[in-house]
Design a protein around this motif. Structure first.
Motif, PDB file in Angstrom:
ATOM      1  N   CYS A 158       9.818   4.620   7.699  1.00 58.99           N
ATOM      2  CA  CYS A 158       8.339   4.844   8.265  1.00 58.99           C
ATOM      3  C   CYS A 158       7.864   3.316   8.792  1.00 58.99           C
ATOM      4  CB  CYS A 158       7.865   4.553   6.604  1.00 58.99           C
ATOM      5  SG  CYS A 158       6.221   4.233   6.461  1.00 58.99           S
ATOM      6  N   ALA A 198       0.913  -1.251  -0.057  1.00 57.72           N
ATOM      7  CA  ALA A 198       0.314  -0.054   0.198  1.00 57.72           C
ATOM      8  C   ALA A 198       0.857   1.266  -0.074  1.00 57.72           C
ATOM      9  CB  ALA A 198      -0.986  -0.084   1.112  1.00 57.72           C
ATOM     10  N   VAL A 199       1.802   1.360   0.878  1.00 64.66           N
ATOM     11  CA  VAL A 199       2.571   2.549   0.850  1.00 64.66           C
ATOM     12  C   VAL A 199       3.922   2.355  -0.105  1.00 64.66           C
ATOM     13  CG1 VAL A 199       4.457   3.668   2.368  1.00 64.66           C
ATOM     14  CG2 VAL A 199       2.401   2.759   3.332  1.00 64.66           C
ATOM     15  N   LYS A 232       5.508 -10.289  -7.464  1.00 60.76           N
ATOM     16  CA  LYS A 232       5.457  -8.942  -7.047  1.00 60.76           C
ATOM     17  C   LYS A 232       6.593  -8.064  -7.568  1.00 60.76           C
ATOM     18  CE  LYS A 232       3.547  -9.615  -2.263  1.00 60.76           C
ATOM     19  NZ  LYS A 232       3.846  -9.653  -0.773  1.00 60.76           N
ATOM     20  N   VAL A 257       2.510   9.081  10.388  1.00 66.45           N
ATOM     21  CA  VAL A 257       1.839   9.989   9.196  1.00 66.45           C
ATOM     22  C   VAL A 257       1.211  11.247   9.607  1.00 66.45           C
ATOM     23  CG1 VAL A 257      -0.009   8.274   9.342  1.00 66.45           C
ATOM     24  CG2 VAL A 257       0.166   9.771   7.363  1.00 66.45           C
ATOM     25  N   ASN A 308      -0.037 -10.971   1.525  1.00 62.14           N
ATOM     26  CA  ASN A 308      -0.820  -9.883   0.728  1.00 62.14           C
ATOM     27  C   ASN A 308      -0.062  -9.520  -0.365  1.00 62.14           C
ATOM     28  OD1 ASN A 308       1.078  -8.595   2.320  1.00 62.14           O
ATOM     29  ND2 ASN A 308      -0.036  -6.411   1.848  1.00 62.14           N
ATOM     30  N   HIS A 338      13.884  -9.769  -2.214  1.00 64.05           N
ATOM     31  CA  HIS A 338      14.819  -9.782  -1.147  1.00 64.05           C
ATOM     32  C   HIS A 338      14.698 -11.319  -0.734  1.00 64.05           C
ATOM     33  CE1 HIS A 338      11.385 -10.126   1.873  1.00 64.05           C
ATOM     34  NE2 HIS A 338      10.760  -9.290   1.092  1.00 64.05           N
ATOM     35  N   ASN A 379      10.619   0.636   4.927  1.00 65.55           N
ATOM     36  CA  ASN A 379       9.469   0.189   5.419  1.00 65.55           C
ATOM     37  C   ASN A 379       9.744  -1.160   6.414  1.00 65.55           C
ATOM     38  OD1 ASN A 379       7.277   1.731   4.439  1.00 65.55           O
ATOM     39  ND2 ASN A 379       7.569   1.025   2.195  1.00 65.55           N
ATOM     40  N   PHE A 438       9.018   8.780  11.379  1.00 65.66           N
ATOM     41  CA  PHE A 438       7.788   9.563  11.341  1.00 65.66           C
ATOM     42  C   PHE A 438       6.727   8.866  11.538  1.00 65.66           C
ATOM     43  CE2 PHE A 438       5.813   8.998   7.178  1.00 65.66           C
ATOM     44  CZ  PHE A 438       6.673   8.258   6.472  1.00 65.66           C
ATOM     45  N   GLY A 482       8.997  -8.999  -2.095  1.00 64.49           N
ATOM     46  CA  GLY A 482       9.179 -10.507  -1.984  1.00 64.49           C
ATOM     47  C   GLY A 482       8.636 -11.410  -2.832  1.00 64.49           C
ATOM     48  N   TYR A 497       8.192  -6.767  13.539  1.00 66.31           N
ATOM     49  CA  TYR A 497       6.967  -6.478  14.554  1.00 66.31           C
ATOM     50  C   TYR A 497       6.488  -7.863  15.178  1.00 66.31           C
ATOM     51  CZ  TYR A 497       5.950  -2.276  11.754  1.00 66.31           C
ATOM     52  OH  TYR A 497       6.151  -0.991  11.032  1.00 66.31           O
TER      53      TYR A 497
HETATM   54  N1  LIG Z   1       5.146   5.602   9.834  1.00 65.12           N
HETATM   55  C1  LIG Z   1       3.672   5.724   9.740  1.00 65.12           C
HETATM   56  O1  LIG Z   1       2.897   6.339  10.064  1.00 65.12           O
HETATM   57  C2  LIG Z   1       3.243   4.532   8.823  1.00 65.12           C
HETATM   58  C3  LIG Z   1       2.030   4.427   8.397  1.00 65.12           C
HETATM   59  C4  LIG Z   1       1.473   3.282   7.409  1.00 65.12           C
HETATM   60  C5  LIG Z   1       2.302   2.457   7.099  1.00 65.12           C
HETATM   61  N2  LIG Z   1       3.493   2.335   7.971  1.00 65.12           N
HETATM   62  C6  LIG Z   1       4.566   1.063   7.688  1.00 65.12           C
HETATM   63  O2  LIG Z   1       4.775   1.206   6.256  1.00 65.12           O
HETATM   64  C7  LIG Z   1       5.109  -0.283   5.973  1.00 65.12           C
HETATM   65  C8  LIG Z   1       4.172  -0.977   4.989  1.00 65.12           C
HETATM   66  O3  LIG Z   1       2.855  -0.776   5.411  1.00 65.12           O
HETATM   67  P1  LIG Z   1       1.756  -1.296   4.210  1.00 65.12           P
HETATM   68  O4  LIG Z   1       0.386  -0.736   4.926  1.00 65.12           O
HETATM   69  O5  LIG Z   1       2.126  -0.666   3.012  1.00 65.12           O
HETATM   70  O6  LIG Z   1       1.987  -2.822   4.086  1.00 65.12           O
HETATM   71  P2  LIG Z   1       2.134  -3.480   2.857  1.00 65.12           P
HETATM   72  O7  LIG Z   1       3.373  -3.135   2.255  1.00 65.12           O
HETATM   73  O8  LIG Z   1       0.937  -3.357   2.208  1.00 65.12           O
HETATM   74  O9  LIG Z   1       2.295  -5.104   3.458  1.00 65.12           O
HETATM   75  C9  LIG Z   1       3.337  -5.590   4.182  1.00 65.12           C
HETATM   76  C10 LIG Z   1       4.356  -5.993   3.215  1.00 65.12           C
HETATM   77  O10 LIG Z   1       5.591  -6.104   4.202  1.00 65.12           O
HETATM   78  C11 LIG Z   1       6.411  -6.808   3.540  1.00 65.12           C
HETATM   79  N3  LIG Z   1       6.930  -7.748   4.612  1.00 65.12           N
HETATM   80  C12 LIG Z   1       6.587  -8.461   5.582  1.00 65.12           C
HETATM   81  N4  LIG Z   1       7.171  -8.890   6.373  1.00 65.12           N
HETATM   82  C13 LIG Z   1       8.788  -9.039   5.792  1.00 65.12           C
HETATM   83  C14 LIG Z   1      10.039  -9.110   6.201  1.00 65.12           C
HETATM   84  N5  LIG Z   1      10.239 -10.080   7.363  1.00 65.12           N
HETATM   85  N6  LIG Z   1      10.965  -8.678   5.307  1.00 65.12           N
HETATM   86  C15 LIG Z   1      10.671  -7.766   4.212  1.00 65.12           C
HETATM   87  N7  LIG Z   1       9.565  -7.469   3.977  1.00 65.12           N
HETATM   88  C16 LIG Z   1       8.489  -7.978   4.817  1.00 65.12           C
HETATM   89  C17 LIG Z   1       5.675  -7.847   2.714  1.00 65.12           C
HETATM   90  O11 LIG Z   1       5.979  -7.599   1.259  1.00 65.12           O
HETATM   91  P3  LIG Z   1       7.068  -8.405   0.482  1.00 65.12           P
HETATM   92  O12 LIG Z   1       6.115  -9.795   0.120  1.00 65.12           O
HETATM   93  O13 LIG Z   1       7.355  -7.267  -0.637  1.00 65.12           O
HETATM   94  O14 LIG Z   1       8.326  -8.501   1.381  1.00 65.12           O
HETATM   95  C18 LIG Z   1       4.305  -7.481   3.007  1.00 65.12           C
HETATM   96  O15 LIG Z   1       3.447  -7.566   1.782  1.00 65.12           O
HETATM   97  C19 LIG Z   1       5.062  -1.069   7.399  1.00 65.12           C
HETATM   98  O16 LIG Z   1       6.001  -1.200   8.115  1.00 65.12           O
HETATM   99  C20 LIG Z   1       4.102  -0.218   8.185  1.00 65.12           C
HETATM  100  O17 LIG Z   1       4.182  -0.442   9.671  1.00 65.12           O
HETATM  101  C21 LIG Z   1       4.147   3.220   8.727  1.00 65.12           C
END
Ligand SMILES: NC(=O)c1ccc[n+]([C@@H]2O[C@H](COP(=O)([O-])OP(=O)(O)OC[C@H]3O[C@@H](n4cnc5c(N)ncnc54)[C@H](OP(=O)(O)O)[C@@H]3O)[C@@H](O)[C@H]2O)c1
Length: 339
Positions: A245, A159-160, A184, A282, A330, A200, A223, A280, A180, A251
């Motif tokens: 981010c 998503a991000v 993808k 959001v 996902n 990765h 991320n 940061f 991954g 986690y």
């Molecule tokens: N700071 C903020 O305000 C804020 C706001 C929103 C989201 N975020 C952060 O932004 C990141 C992405 O969020 P999203 O909502 O867009 O989720 P997303 O990317 O749609 O889904 C999560 C993805 O993370 C990857 N992942 C999971 N475990 C992993 C690992 N061990 N190593 C590498 N990649 C892994 C996977 O993609 P792959 O299959 O490609 O590895 C998974 O599809 C998250 O860390 C989230 O916490 C932060």
């Protein structure tokens, strides 16, 4: 008077490591009745996001955890079923923070109306919602990409990350994703228009990334953390910017994994390369919401931005979907369709 037929998902236990379905409890509930000045909402879509893993834990954090026995926190796109609140009428579509439940009563204060003419309503939880806003502000306000630079983003099909790379291209940079698996990675390059994407999960991430970034990395949108960060860090150029981010790789960790990078080596590189690493949330950039909606809606309508959703059916499947999201199962913005 209330009628049965609703459902909600409560936090049943604090997970240790990866969450299990038994950490959640699915309950039948009565559909609540709205009082004077209130409205009844029916959930259409529930957003499933990585931050929810943090809310399941009571470790110190920037946000209050969900209490055991409380409804799981989350944003929804909902339909107003009935309203006696000025400004809202039956049939309106709203963004609501009422969590993992099929229905809720609201006084309207925390709601935002969604214009269904603008885009499909589910996009208010993704590309035009919190994840989109995260990508836009983290990249533009912290990353500050300049034409001709190289931007790398991890979780690039998500998503991000998917929006980060597409905005990076719009801003005239070379966009390199890390994702991954080959499916993808293909999507990131062929559908989203990134210049390259590295898997990765395959061997030699660092060497492949180095080859994909012949002029080094000027912006790394972080991320993931863990081994992905370790592969990226040595490739950062002088004056590189790193919007920190997310750290999704950790986690579910019970203990922080031992890493290759030593603290002194990191701080030395920060000094000698004059790096900027900035974490940061959001909400830090709430004042930019109008700019975000204006720009990203326009890019969507011009066909310059694409997005993908991963939709599971029913609130009963939300726990399983969140567990899968944290494993990378996902493919696109994770949502549960409820209505
Ligand atoms: N700071 C903020 O305000 C804020 C706001 C929103 C989201 N975020 C952060 O932004 C990141 C992405 O969020 P999203 O909502 O867009 O989720 P997303 O990317 O749609 O889904 C999560 C993805 O993370 C990857 N992942 C999971 N475990 C992993 C690992 N061990 N190593 C590498 N990649 C892994 C996977 O993609 P792959 O299959 O490609 O590895 C998974 O599809 C998250 O860390 C989230 O916490 C932060």
């Amino acid at each position: 008077m209330s009628v049965t037929g609703g459902k909600r998902v409560l936090l049943a236990a604090r997970p240790v490591g990866e969450p299990k379905e038994s950490d959640f409890r699915i309950e039948e509930m009565s559909v609540p009745a709205a009082g004077a000045g209130e409205m009844l909402l029916r959930t259409l879509y529930l957003s499933l996001d990585p931050y929810m893993r943090g809310r399941m834990s009571d470790a110190p954090s920037y946000a209050t955890p969900v209490a055991i026995g409380q409804v799981m926190e989350g944003r929804t796109v909902s339909e107003v079923i009935s309203s006696s609140r000025d400004g809202f009428a039956a049939g309106d579509i709203v963004l609501s923070p009422h969590g993992w439940q099929t229905h809720a009563v609201s006084d309207g204060k925390a709601l935002r109306k969604i214009d269904p003419e603008l885009a499909p309503v589910s996009s208010a939880l993704g590309v035009l919602g919190m994840p989109g806003m995260t990508a836009y502000t983290g990249l533009l306000d912290i990353g500050r990409p300049q034409t001709g630079e190289t931007v790398v983003v991890s979780a690039a099909s998500g998503a991000v990350g998917s929006l980060v790379g597409q905005i990076a291209r719009i801003k005239g940079t070379r966009a390199v994703g890390i994702a991954g698996g080959p499916q993808k990675c293909r999507y990131v390059v062929e559908e989203l228009g990134f210049d390259a994407c590295i898997d990765h999960r395959a061997p030699d991430l660092h060497a492949k990334l180095k080859a994909a970034c012949p002029k080094g990395i000027d912006v790394y949108f972080e991320n993931v953390g863990g081994t992905v960060f370790e592969a990226v860090f040595p490739l950062l150029n002088n004056f590189a910017r790193v919007p920190v981010c997310g750290q999704i790789a950790t986690y579910n960790a019970i203990e922080m994994p031992a890493g290759e990078l030593r603290t002194s080596a990191v701080t030395r590189a920060i000094l000698t390369k004059r790096l900027t690493l900035r974490g940061f949330i959001v909400t830090d950039f709430a004042a930019r919401h109008g700019d975000f909606l204006r720009d990203v809606s326009a890019w969507l309508h011009e066909g310059r931005i694409k997005y993908r959703e991963h939709v599971v059916e029913g609130i009963e499947n939300a726990p399983r979907a969140l567990i899968g999201l944290l494993r990378g199962e996902n493919f696109g913005k994770m949502l549960a369709r409820i209505g």
